[in-house]
Design an enzyme around this catalytic site. Structure first.
Site, PDB file in Angstrom:
ATOM      1  CB  VAL A 282      -0.940  -0.016   1.228  1.00  0.00           C
ATOM      2  CG1 VAL A 282      -1.653   1.310   1.372  1.00  0.00           C
ATOM      3  CG2 VAL A 282      -1.942  -1.142   1.086  1.00  0.00           C
ATOM      4  CB  ALA A 283       3.886   2.166   1.971  1.00  0.00           C
ATOM      5  CB  ILE A 285       0.715   1.482  -4.966  1.00  0.00           C
ATOM      6  CG1 ILE A 285       1.307   0.081  -5.136  1.00  0.00           C
ATOM      7  CG2 ILE A 285      -0.146   1.846  -6.147  1.00  0.00           C
ATOM      8  CD1 ILE A 285       0.280  -1.015  -5.141  1.00  0.00           C
ATOM      9  CD  GLU A 287      -2.376   3.843  -3.158  1.00  0.00           C
ATOM     10  OE1 GLU A 287      -2.067   2.823  -2.535  1.00  0.00           O
ATOM     11  OE2 GLU A 287      -1.934   4.972  -2.891  1.00  0.00           O
ATOM     12  CG  ASP A 329       1.958  30.999 -42.529  1.00  0.00           C
ATOM     13  OD1 ASP A 329       2.903  30.657 -43.248  1.00  0.00           O
ATOM     14  OD2 ASP A 329       0.936  30.313 -42.378  1.00  0.00           O
ATOM     15  CG  ASP A 645      -3.241  30.363 -43.987  1.00  0.00           C
ATOM     16  OD1 ASP A 645      -2.569  29.758 -44.854  1.00  0.00           O
ATOM     17  OD2 ASP A 645      -3.298  31.606 -43.913  1.00  0.00           O
ATOM     18  CG  ASP A 649       0.051  26.100 -45.483  1.00  0.00           C
ATOM     19  OD1 ASP A 649       1.003  26.133 -46.288  1.00  0.00           O
ATOM     20  OD2 ASP A 649      -0.585  27.115 -45.152  1.00  0.00           O
ATOM     21  CD  GLU A 714       3.016   7.008   2.361  1.00  0.00           C
ATOM     22  OE1 GLU A 714       2.762   6.077   1.552  1.00  0.00           O
ATOM     23  OE2 GLU A 714       2.393   8.081   2.347  1.00  0.00           O
ATOM     24  CG  ASN A 739      -0.326   6.544  -0.334  1.00  0.00           C
ATOM     25  OD1 ASN A 739       0.445   7.248   0.319  1.00  0.00           O
ATOM     26  ND2 ASN A 739       0.003   5.349  -0.781  1.00  0.00           N
TER      27      ASN A 739
END
Length: 916
Positions: A282-283, A285, A287, A329, A645, A649, A714, A739
């Protein structure tokens, strides 16, 4: 409506009657709205749209989320049901938050698609109007010219040298000549020469047509759907972030395995080791990272839209930040696109014309003295007004409406070509209005301007006599003349007079004027072809006009030069004109820094690759040359932005790293090929978009640094504690809380950080650089290690002072980690300055986010219900003092350095004698 009608078998009058429309006035706005409600938008039925529920499910289709859910399953298997339920609930909440942001991003992209959708010119309420192609309805009178995509299927009512490319529909690569008139019998699609089809391209001439089918009723509705389609592709940055997530998970699994082996060697309880592994997973990742990247990009795109830069491809956002060359241009982008006639050469006299822009107010001066409009000047300005298809408008009204006395504020604009607009305004300054002239004269023919011909001609009939008026390039028009208008009559065009005209043309061109010649002729009977009309002309004079640089473009060029971005000006104008404008803009414009189209043609690809290193101005180039210029610049490892334009082009726009189309003057084909559209056709908007691109990339680096530093802290806390045989300092649910909530809100606020001062004074960053480039990886590790060690120290101190009171020590460690992260977020706002130099309150969103995170942490500590969920206890003032001292020590030292040591050091440097 009228699905079974074979429109190509009808003439214009029959079709107009069938659809209850008028060729001159078109539909009324009210009737057009009624038909739009009845028929629907002129679009394909959109296919394959993702539903909101599918967007929500996609939030869980992420590798990091899968690992997190697997850890949750292990928690449930080990009997930690309450933790597992809470983790699942938080994952769902995170998915819901991601859904909201992605749904908003989809909605914002839909708005941007509509903004970048093509437009059509129609006649409504008797006036030409520019409306979105999706709002065209059957019965509209459609106006088309070279470069336009046809907005709907339409029956031709009038045409002038009209040719249309129908390859997308029929496979025929050559343009088809179009002309009005009913066809007999059954006619194959490719032979219906009186019809225009939706999505086909007008390559030449002009025309007026009656819209007979829209949307799914057209022959080629798929083209309209393609025009609205925006590519949703992952940027290189997002791909690198996805790889980063898998890399983090790999490290996590390795450390988990190491912990299990170490624990087993020490004879630790298997249950505790699994719990430690879940906590570590868990630490490790981050999230919230994918959702915050999406939010950052979406918000950045919206900010760019507010600054008139419409992003059609998200990959352009990243590319903008590392652009090293902007090829622009000249006309309308670097300049104001309000051509103004400043000088006239008539009957051997030079007239200075006052007034600016399209306001028809000004006077004529000769050698500093105000001059009257004599016969020769009147003849030239009459030709300028009649050989002209532009329309001068006052506050949105045509001159006809203004002359009828309709009220309006004095805002003038031009519908049509700016050069023609400048001539129209010059004539109006002398009291010569085309609308007045056409009360007594009728236009019979028109031979439109084309690059090959370099001229335009019209034929008018007045009092039973026919007159031809011609304008074009001076050398071309002069070659068609055999006389000159002098003192009210025609005199032979001698070699001496021709040389005088050529010298005057060269002098005007040298001073950056765009010069057009005007001529006329009374036509004998039987003359009708262009070759017959455009001969034996009488030369009237020269008109010199200039499109002044935009003041904001001059500043934008200076910003680019400071930012290490090379600005290249590309124009079809003469070398001398290009050189004068470039010098006014502040671009390098020496003789060896300008390349003309003819010189470019003489260079091989390898020679051009070497030449582009020094060239800043390209003059007299065609759209075909642009592609070679882009490729040569890319061969020199440049990241190239290219504007365009026109239809031709499109290859260069597509080849460039960032293709940029003009929103106002750009053709639909150019917009289709572009990654970005300039809503205001302004060069300064490109520079603003580059700044936004750099700011977005910088902000992404900021919150990556913040989130990963927090995760490293963590992981270090959990890993060292597990290896040392200590109790777990943090529970999985506490880590998830940090997190997703206490980390997530400040990280999101970092994505809203304003651009740092000096952002446009730095060189562009390399496009393929690592996320951890320029020392970011070391900064993440060092800050993470400091956070982790502080948390462990507070945890051990809590155990010592509390005589083994694990809940209290764990709560102190939990709060220390949260507070250390909230202090760190301000440090992550800059890689070069202290938070005191940046300013704590310069990002009010971040201050609010930190306040919210702190408030939520206090709720977890002091609300009994949440105490039970997160296994926390209230902290007393002494414990809070320890937590704040440990978590904020770096900030305190930085403050002492900024407010105390820095001023003293500055005084010492300014006054060396003070050292004695």
């Amino acid at each position: 409506m009228h699905l079974s009608v074979k429109w190509y078998q009808m003439d214009g009058g029959q079709a107009l009657k069938e659809l209850k429309s008028d060729a001159e006035r078109g539909l009324t706005s009210q009737e057009a709205r009624r038909r739009l409600q009845e028929k629907g938008f002129n679009l394909l039925n959109e296919q394959g749209q993702v539903s909101p529920f599918q967007i929500f499910l996609q939030q869980f289709n992420d590798f990091m989320v899968w690992v997190l859910l697997a850890a949750t399953a292990i928690s449930a298997f080990l009997g930690e049901v309450a933790d597992a339920i809470t983790i699942v609930a938080i994952v769902i909440i995170n998915g819901f938050l991601g859904f909201i942001q992605e749904y908003r991003a989809e909605r914002s992209m839909k708005v941007l698609k509509e903004m970048s959708a093509p437009f059509a010119r129609v006649i409504r309420d008797g006036e030409p109007q520019r409306v979105p192609a999706r709002e065209v309805v059957p019965g509209d009178i459609l106006l088309v010219e070279a470069g336009d995509r046809v907005a709907a299927d339409a029956l031709l009512l009038w045409s002038s040298a009209l040719e249309v490319e129908e390859a997308a529909l029929t496979g025929e690569s050559l343009p088809v000549v179009k002309e009005p008139g009913a066809l007999k019998g059954e006619v194959p699609l490719g032979d219906r020469k009186n019809m225009l089809f939706q999505g086909t391209l007008v390559t030449r001439g002009r025309g007026k047509a009656l819209v007979v089918a829209t949307g799914m009723d057209t022959e080629i509705g798929k083209i309209a759907g393609m025009l609205l389609e925006v590519e949703d592709e992952d940027t290189p940055l997002k791909k690198r972030l996805a790889g980063l997530g898998k890399w983090l998970v790999g490290i996590c699994l390795f450390i988990c395995g190491l912990m299990v082996v170490a624990g087993a060697a020490r004879g630790e309880n298997l249950y505790n080791m699994f719990l430690a592994g879940v906590s570590l997973a868990v630490a490790a990742i981050p999230e919230g990272l994918p959702a915050i990247v999406t939010v950052c990009l979406a918000l950045g795109v919206q900010r760019m839209a507010k600054r008139q830069a419409i992003i059609r491809k998200l990959a352009a956002v990243e590319a903008l930040g590392c652009a090293t060359v902007i090829c622009s241009d000249k006309t309308g982008t670097l300049t104001q696109n309000q051509m103004t006639v400043r000088e006239l050469w008539v009957d051997n006299k030079v007239y200075q014309v006052t007034g600016t822009g399209y306001i028809p107010q000004g006077a004529f001066y000769v050698e500093g003295r105000k001059a009257e409009v004599d016969e020769a000047l009147k003849a030239l300005l009459t030709a300028a007004a009649l050989c002209n298809n532009a329309t001068l408008k006052r506050n949105g009204l045509t001159i006809k409406g203004w002359l009828r006395g309709r009220k309006g504020s004095p805002v003038w604009s031009i519908n049509g070509d700016p050069t023609e607009g400048a001539l129209l305004v010059a004539a109006a300054k002398a009291g010569i209005w085309r609308e007045h002239l056409e009360r007594a004269a009728q236009r019979l023919q028109e031979f439109p301007f084309e690059p090959e011909r370099k001229r335009m001609s019209v034929v008018y009939q007045r009092n039973g006599r026919r007159w031809a008026y011609v304008k074009g390039a001076p050398d071309v028009v002069l070659g068609l003349c055999n006389s000159v208008y002098h003192k009210g009559k025609k005199v032979p065009l001698t070699a001496e007079r021709a040389q005088a005209i050529e010298r005057q043309n060269e002098d005007m061109a040298r001073r950056a004027f765009r010069v057009l010649a005007l001529a006329f002729r009374e036509l004998p009977s039987g003359v009708s072809s262009a070759e017959e009309v455009e001969r034996d002309l009488t030369f009237l004079g020269l008109a010199g006009m200039i499109d002044p640089p935009r003041p904001e473009a001059q500043e934008a060029v200076r910003i680019c030069q400071r930012a290490g971005i090379k600005v290249v000006m590309i124009t079809g104008d003469h070398r001398l004109t290009a050189q004068a404008v470039a010098q006014e803009l502040g671009l390098p414009a020496g003789d060896d820094q300008i390349l003309t189209g003819s010189q470019l043609d003489s260079l091989s690809d390898q020679e051009l690759i070497r030449a582009v290193k020094d060239v800043s101005v390209y003059a007299r180039v065609s759209p075909v040359h642009k592609l070679r210029i882009v490729r040569a610049l890319k061969a020199n490892s440049h990241v190239v932005a290219m504007t365009g334009d026109g239809v031709n082009d499109a290859p260069a726009i597509k080849e460039a790293d960032i293709g940029i189309a003009m929103g106002r003057t750009g053709t639909d084909v150019a917009k289709e090929s572009a990654a970005m559209i300039l809503a205001d056709d302004n060069f300064a908007t490109i520079v603003a978009a580059v700044e936004e691109g750099r700011a977005i990339y910088t902000n992404i680096r900021k919150f990556i640094r913040y989130l990963l530093s927090c995760n490293v802290g963590e992981v270090l806390t959990m890993f060292v504690a597990a290896l040392a045989g200590l109790p777990l300092p943090l529970l999985p649910i506490q880590i998830l809380w940090m997190n997703l909530v206490t980390d997530g809100l400040p990280a999101l606020a970092l994505s809203l950080d304003p651009p740092e001062p000096g952002l446009m004074s730095r060189p562009p960053y390399p496009p393929g650089e690592s996320i951890f480039a320029r020392g970011l990886g070391w900064r993440i590790l060092s800050l993470g290690m400091e956070i982790g060690l502080v948390t462990l120290g507070v945890f051990l101190l809590g155990l010592f002072l509390g005589e083994g009171d694990l809940p209290t020590a764990r709560t102190m460690a939990f709060t220390s980690l949260v507070m250390a992260q909230l202090f760190a977020v301000f440090e992550c706002r800059s890689e070069t300055q202290s938070p005191f130099a940046v300013g704590y309150f310069s990002n009010r969103y971040l201050v609010l986010a930190v306040a919210c995170s702190l408030a939520m942490q206090l709720l977890v500590l002091y609300v009994p219900l949440l105490q039970a969920v997160f296994d926390t206890v209230p902290l007393n003032p002494f414990q809070w003092l320890l937590v704040l001292l440990a978590s904020g020590w770096r900030t305190y030292l930085a403050g002492i350095g900024y407010y105390l040591i820095r001023p003293i050091w500055r005084i010492l440097l300014e006054k060396p004698s003070a050292l004695g």
